[in-house]
Design an enzyme around this catalytic site. Structure first.
Site, PDB file in Angstrom:
ATOM      1  N   SER A  66       1.052  -1.246   0.028  1.00  0.00           N
ATOM      2  CA  SER A  66      -0.217  -0.193  -0.258  1.00  0.00           C
ATOM      3  C   SER A  66       1.145   1.407  -0.281  1.00  0.00           C
ATOM      4  O   SER A  66       1.705   1.573  -1.060  1.00  0.00           O
ATOM      5  CB  SER A  66      -0.758   0.113   1.104  1.00  0.00           C
ATOM      6  OG  SER A  66      -2.094   1.375   1.501  1.00  0.00           O
ATOM      7  N   SER A 519      -1.715   2.054  17.805  1.00  0.00           N
ATOM      8  CA  SER A 519      -1.698   1.360  17.050  1.00  0.00           C
ATOM      9  C   SER A 519      -1.868   0.184  15.993  1.00  0.00           C
ATOM     10  O   SER A 519      -1.392  -1.056  17.069  1.00  0.00           O
ATOM     11  CB  SER A 519      -0.254   2.057  15.922  1.00  0.00           C
ATOM     12  OG  SER A 519       0.164   1.748  14.951  1.00  0.00           O
ATOM     13  N   GLY A 520      -2.029  -0.107  15.562  1.00  0.00           N
ATOM     14  CA  GLY A 520      -1.753  -1.701  14.823  1.00  0.00           C
ATOM     15  C   GLY A 520      -1.175  -1.753  13.772  1.00  0.00           C
ATOM     16  O   GLY A 520      -1.010  -3.112  13.465  1.00  0.00           O
TER      17      GLY A 520
HETATM   18  C1  16G Z   1      -4.315  -0.290   8.401  1.00  0.00           C
HETATM   19  C2  16G Z   1      -6.036   0.113   8.208  1.00  0.00           C
HETATM   20  C3  16G Z   1      -6.564   1.227   7.955  1.00  0.00           C
HETATM   21  C4  16G Z   1      -6.334   1.764   9.296  1.00  0.00           C
HETATM   22  C5  16G Z   1      -4.970   2.049   9.999  1.00  0.00           C
HETATM   23  C6  16G Z   1      -5.037   2.267  11.168  1.00  0.00           C
HETATM   24  C7  16G Z   1      -7.076  -1.373   6.344  1.00  0.00           C
HETATM   25  C8  16G Z   1      -7.288  -2.041   4.882  1.00  0.00           C
HETATM   26  N1  16G Z   1      -6.368  -0.362   6.551  1.00  0.00           N
HETATM   27  O1  16G Z   1      -3.656   0.331   7.423  1.00  0.00           O
HETATM   28  O2  16G Z   1      -7.995   1.285   7.926  1.00  0.00           O
HETATM   29  O3  16G Z   1      -7.101   3.524   8.980  1.00  0.00           O
HETATM   30  O4  16G Z   1      -4.184   0.574   9.570  1.00  0.00           O
HETATM   31  O5  16G Z   1      -3.268   2.043  11.457  1.00  0.00           O
HETATM   32  O6  16G Z   1      -7.635  -1.813   6.963  1.00  0.00           O
HETATM   33  P1  16G Z   1      -2.990   2.247  12.660  1.00  0.00           P
HETATM   34  O7  16G Z   1      -3.705   1.254  13.710  1.00  0.00           O
HETATM   35  O8  16G Z   1      -1.500   2.342  12.395  1.00  0.00           O
HETATM   36  O9  16G Z   1      -3.283   3.457  13.380  1.00  0.00           O
HETATM   37 MG    MG Z   2      -3.803   1.093   0.621  1.00  0.00          MG
END
Ligand code: 16G
Ligand code: MG
Length: 559
Positions: A66, A519-520
């Site tokens: 991505s 964060s994920g």
């Molecule tokens: C990923 C997710 C996006 C989310 C982001 C949050 C998908 C396809 N992508 O990029 O939706 O906004 O994680 O990131 O699900 P974070 O957990 O680091 O804030």
């Molecule tokens: Mg993307």
């Protein structure tokens, strides 16, 4: 289904795991430096193949990272409806990616089968569509995925080549519905819906402002060339595509792309001419599953241009208004039309001004879910027409199959020609949107349509509501998984006292709202704050970050 252990063991031996690496199944699959991904991608191929047997349907596997830098790569699995891999399978995918050797790989699969997660009635043949973006490592990794799929007896790997992520999802969905599922079919469907919508514009609409098309930042990624193919078919759309990945244009995602524009609030490269920037601009991310819009506005008393961002919240609001208008026209005149449940889904990151506008000005129900497309998508699927967007520009419109059936078969007994048209317009909308996952190309078309119907310039669209000032910060802590949240991440339950401290801080500023979540995708805790003024939003974010640092064992100096 029948597992051939020897075939599997031999194939797995060619993809040894990298030493000392643990793969976590993130919000959308595995992502890492491309040099260490072969094993995880091979095994994701196995997961996709088993999923295909389990569901007796076609599954997709996409090689992309991505918006990450070009040296990274990743793998995402598209489930049978074209949405993301069913969450029950994520722990299995993760255990398989982390198995130490081929025997363990086999054991993880057998355990999964025996735990009852795999029906005995699974099909004996299956198919996985494989796609990749333009990253140089994609060719090698796609081959690893193919070998993973073929390690499972009876499953075919169909190499679809270079695609955007949403194109692959679309193909999986179309293929499982028995529709034409080629790349050409994708362009034909989108352009057909778009053409119908423009033809059905109410008289006098779309003539108020000159339609100058869009200047589009392709993030030097796969979206640029696909958009240019779409443009070849959709005659009524003028596009000036920049950062399309040519040698002279720069690297994938470097100082370009939707993520850069949205997070940094800066113009992407090759958007330098002040005179142009008042025009309509858009930016795709590296695999074209997100888009944001923007334009430049002369800063007061300065030569510089301010970037005005129209993010996922603004797109959501535009689409909600456009679709609501169609429904209102239909229902006000065609009295026998059944009641339609329209709803929108956002996350806690949605700007409070957008949520208020949707609820109070449009009277539309707004549901909140935790961050991550899979959560929003599933919630949106509960409505007859469900729209979802994350502020970062990822989102789409879902129309329930039962509702589409009503649209196809309903023959109005009352109402004017215009209201009957609304029925056809809703059908055409369902052709333009990608019901599998957010799709930058499809969103661009629908934005153009909606703006023409409204008779709006990008500035008119921007002015429907004014974003509340906001600030995001990151806090590094010893173990971010100790932060627990509830109510769609709007409240913290652990560490104790943190929520009470956030409430006190939010109460000190006008229209204050703040939340924190682990964060994920990064090893940090994220802090979001918004308030009546930028100074207040900044001070609220800082105060909350300090509480996180104190109560959740922050690492290093407090923010
Ligand atoms: C990923 C997710 C996006 C989310 C982001 C949050 C998908 C396809 N992508 O990029 O939706 O906004 O994680 O990131 O699900 P974070 O957990 O680091 O804030
Ligand atoms: Mg993307």
């Amino acid at each position: 289904m029948e597992l051939d252990p020897d075939r599997l063991l031999t194939a797995a031996a060619a993809f040894p795991p990298p030493e000392g690496v643990h793969f976590a199944y993130g919000t959308a699959g595995f992502r890492a430096d491309a040099s260490i991904l072969d094993c995880a991608v091979f095994r994701a191929g196995i997961v996709a193949a088993l999923r295909s047997l389990h569901t007796s349907s076609t599954i997709g596997l996409m090689i992309t990272a991505s918006h990450n830098p070009i040296q990274d790569n990743g793998v995402k699995i598209a489930d049978c409806n074209g949405d993301m891999l069913c969450q029950d399978w994520e722990p299995f995918a993760e255990s398989l990616a982390n198995a130490h050797n081929p025997r363990d790989v086999l054991q993880v699969i057998l355990d999964f089968i025996h735990k009852g997660n795999f029906f005995n009635s699974a099909a004996s043949s299956g198919r996985v569509l494989l796609g990749r973006d333009t990253r140089p490592s994609g060719v090698r990794l796609l081959n690893a995925a193919r070998q993973g799929v073929e390690a499972i007896l009876g499953v075919d790997a169909a190499v679809m080549g270079v695609l955007t992520t949403p194109q692959l999802h679309w193909m999986v969905r179309a293929s499982n519905r028995g529709h034409g599922a080629s790349e050409q079919d994708y362009y034909s469907q989108l352009s057909h819906g778009f053409k119908c919508l423009l033809e059905m514009k109410p008289p006098g609409k779309g003539l108020i402002t000159p339609w100058d098309g869009f200047i589009v930042d392709g993030a030097n990624g796969v979206g640029a060339s696909k958009l240019s193919r779409l443009q070849g078919i959709v005659k009524d759309l003028k596009l000036d595509i920049r950062n399309s990945g040519g040698e002279a244009e720069g690297l994938l995602n470097e100082l370009v792309g939707a993520d850069y524009v949205q997070k940094e609030r800066k113009f992407p490269r090759h958007f330098g001419h002040l005179s142009e920037l008042a025009k309509r601009c858009a930016s795709l991310d590296g695999d074209a599953d997100r888009i944001v819009f923007f334009y430049g506005e002369q800063a007061e008393g300065a030569d510089a241009m301010n970037l005005r961002l129209l993010d996922g919240d603004k797109i959501l609001t535009l689409f909600a208004m456009f679709i609501q208008n169609q429904l209102q026209e239909l229902c006000s005149e065609v009295h026998e039309f059944p009641a339609i449940n329209l709803g929108v889904v956002q996350t806690a990151y949605a700007n409070g001004a957008s949520t208020r506008f949707l609820k109070e000005n449009l009277g539309i129900q707004v549901a909140l879910t935790p961050t991550g497309v899979k959560h929003l998508h599933h919630k949106a699927a509960e409505f007859d027409i469900g729209l979802y967007f994350e502020a970062n520009g990822h989102g789409t419109v879902l129309l329930k199959e039962e509702f589409l059936q009503v649209l196809r078969t309903f023959s109005p007994k009352s109402g004017t020609e215009g209201s009957r048209r609304s029925l056809q317009r809703l059908q055409a909308i369902s052709e333009v949107v990608n019901q599998g996952i957010g799709d930058a190309l499809s969103v661009l078309l629908l934005v153009e349509v909606a703006l023409q119907y409204m008779g709006w310039s990008i500035q008119d669209w921007d002015s429907i509501y004014t974003d509340l000032p906001s600030r995001q910060l990151k806090v590094k802590v010893q173990d971010r998984t100790l932060i627990k949240t509830t109510d769609a991440e709007t409240r913290v339950t652990h560490p104790l006292n943190l929520q009470a401290a956030i409430d006190v801080e939010a109460g000190k500023v006008s229209s204050g709202r703040a939340f924190v979540r682990p964060s994920g995708t990064e090893d940090v805790v994220r802090v979001y704050a918004e308030a009546g003024t930028q100074e207040e939003a900044d001070s609220l974010a800082r105060a909350v970050a300090i509480h996180v640092h104190e109560l959740a064992k922050g690492v290093g100096a407090p923010p």
